[in-house]
Scaffold this motif. Structure first.
Motif, PDB file in Angstrom:
ATOM      1  N   ALA A  11      -7.428  13.460 -51.317  1.00 57.83           N
ATOM      2  CA  ALA A  11      -6.003  13.546 -51.636  1.00 57.83           C
ATOM      3  C   ALA A  11      -5.313  12.211 -51.362  1.00 57.83           C
ATOM      4  N   ILE A  12      -5.660  11.576 -50.254  1.00 55.22           N
ATOM      5  CA  ILE A  12      -5.021  10.294 -49.925  1.00 55.22           C
ATOM      6  C   ILE A  12      -5.460   9.232 -50.932  1.00 55.22           C
ATOM      7  N   GLY A  19      -4.711   0.304 -51.304  1.00 54.38           N
ATOM      8  CA  GLY A  19      -6.122   0.644 -51.099  1.00 54.38           C
ATOM      9  C   GLY A  19      -6.267   1.417 -49.802  1.00 54.38           C
ATOM     10  N   VAL A  20      -6.932   2.547 -49.880  1.00 49.54           N
ATOM     11  CA  VAL A  20      -7.021   3.412 -48.691  1.00 49.54           C
ATOM     12  C   VAL A  20      -8.013   2.827 -47.689  1.00 49.54           C
ATOM     13  N   VAL A  21      -7.563   2.822 -46.443  1.00 47.60           N
ATOM     14  CA  VAL A  21      -8.480   2.463 -45.359  1.00 47.60           C
ATOM     15  C   VAL A  21      -9.087   3.773 -44.880  1.00 47.60           C
ATOM     16  N   ASP A  22     -10.384   3.909 -45.018  1.00 48.66           N
ATOM     17  CA  ASP A  22     -10.974   5.158 -44.544  1.00 48.66           C
ATOM     18  C   ASP A  22     -12.061   4.877 -43.514  1.00 48.66           C
ATOM     19  N   THR A  23     -12.492   5.927 -42.857  1.00 48.20           N
ATOM     20  CA  THR A  23     -13.569   5.797 -41.861  1.00 48.20           C
ATOM     21  C   THR A  23     -14.671   6.791 -42.199  1.00 48.20           C
ATOM     22  N   ASP A  24     -14.958   6.904 -43.493  1.00 44.51           N
ATOM     23  CA  ASP A  24     -16.027   7.807 -43.905  1.00 44.51           C
ATOM     24  C   ASP A  24     -17.378   7.239 -43.471  1.00 44.51           C
ATOM     25  N   MET A  42      -9.997   8.343 -39.117  1.00 46.82           N
ATOM     26  CA  MET A  42      -8.792   8.639 -39.893  1.00 46.82           C
ATOM     27  C   MET A  42      -8.821   7.910 -41.232  1.00 46.82           C
ATOM     28  N   ASP A  43      -8.005   8.393 -42.175  1.00 46.63           N
ATOM     29  CA  ASP A  43      -7.739   7.678 -43.422  1.00 46.63           C
ATOM     30  C   ASP A  43      -6.296   7.194 -43.352  1.00 46.63           C
ATOM     31  N   VAL A  44      -6.029   6.068 -43.977  1.00 44.06           N
ATOM     32  CA  VAL A  44      -4.646   5.576 -44.022  1.00 44.06           C
ATOM     33  C   VAL A  44      -4.307   5.147 -45.448  1.00 44.06           C
ATOM     34  N   LEU A  57       0.583   7.882 -45.004  1.00 40.47           N
ATOM     35  CA  LEU A  57      -0.312   9.034 -45.103  1.00 40.47           C
ATOM     36  C   LEU A  57      -1.503   8.844 -44.174  1.00 40.47           C
ATOM     37  N   CYS A  58      -1.709   9.778 -43.292  1.00 39.88           N
ATOM     38  CA  CYS A  58      -2.853   9.694 -42.378  1.00 39.88           C
ATOM     39  C   CYS A  58      -3.709  10.938 -42.543  1.00 39.88           C
TER      40      CYS A  58
END
Ligand SMILES: Nc1nc2c(ncn2[C@@H]2O[C@H](COP(=O)(O)OP(=O)(O)OP(=O)(O)O)[C@@H](O)[C@H]2O)c(=O)[nH]1
Ligand SMILES: [Mg+2]
Length: 187
Positions: A11-12, A19-24, A42-44, A57-58
């Protein structure tokens, strides 16, 4: 927040203007049966509402073992989207699980919240009223009004945007009108 694989990161990514910062990270536990990657911190992302307004958005991890991030994110949070994967074996129990987790953390504050039901395309015959009934029957102290429940495909920008529009509406209402004047309001 919400269950593993319900679509928080997706969704984010669908909605963010940056550009989304994610920690996948690669899933190595039972999550790997559901999908290859999972959020570990987290995603940002950011959504610009106007020249002056933006939503930060987190995205939280779904897995309980990373629940220390729920504490950290909730400390800075102004509003909540709770995602539930409608295709899971017992999605009402999932909803309840995250409501209890929120209730133990949000003991002294109200938190505007909307509920997004994802993966409805995989289980279209099961009605969404079961979530509304559960929320009605199990009100939490942090809820100021009964949270609205929406069907949403987290891959679809317009649908995620609709969900966030509802949340910003609740935030605006919470800011403009004191709680006493809103007694009895339901959604
Ligand atoms: N069929 C279908 N797929 C969806 C829908 N919404 C999201 N998805 C897919 O479901 C998956 C969700 O994965 P993520 O966004 O990583 O899930 P998450 O909630 O961040 O999961 P964790 O970080 O592990 O807690 C993605 O592959 C999406 O493409 C939907 O409504 N229908
Ligand atoms: Mg994620």
């Amino acid at each position: 927040m919400g269950s593993v694989g319900s679509g928080k990161t997706c969704a984010i990514r669908s909605i963010s203007d940056i550009g989304v910062v994610d920690t996948d990270a690669a899933a190595t536990d039972e999550t790997a049966r559901l999908k290859s990657h999972t959020t570990v911190a987290m995603d940002v992302g950011v959504l610009h509402l106007s020249d002056n307004d933006k939503l930060r958005l987190c995205g939280a991890p779904g897995q309980d073992r990373f629940d220390f991030m729920w504490d950290i994110l909730l400390m800075q949070c102004r509003g909540l989207v709770l995602f539930v994967n409608h295709a899971n074996p017992d999605p009402v129990a999932d909803l309840d699980h995250y409501l209890r987790a929120l209730e133990t953390r949000l003991t002294t504050q109200k938190m505007p919240m909307v509920v997004g039901i994802t993966h409805v395309d995989k289980n279209p015959l099961v009605p969404l009223d079961r979530y509304r009934d559960h929320l009605r029957q199990h009100p939490c102290k942090f809820m100021d009004i009964l949270p609205p429940v929406f069907q949403v495909d987290a891959r679809e920008r317009t649908q995620v945007r609709g969900l966030l529009a509802a949340l910003t509406g609740l935030l605006e209402m919470a800011e403009r009108f004191p709680i006493r004047q809103r007694k009895g309001v339901t959604a």
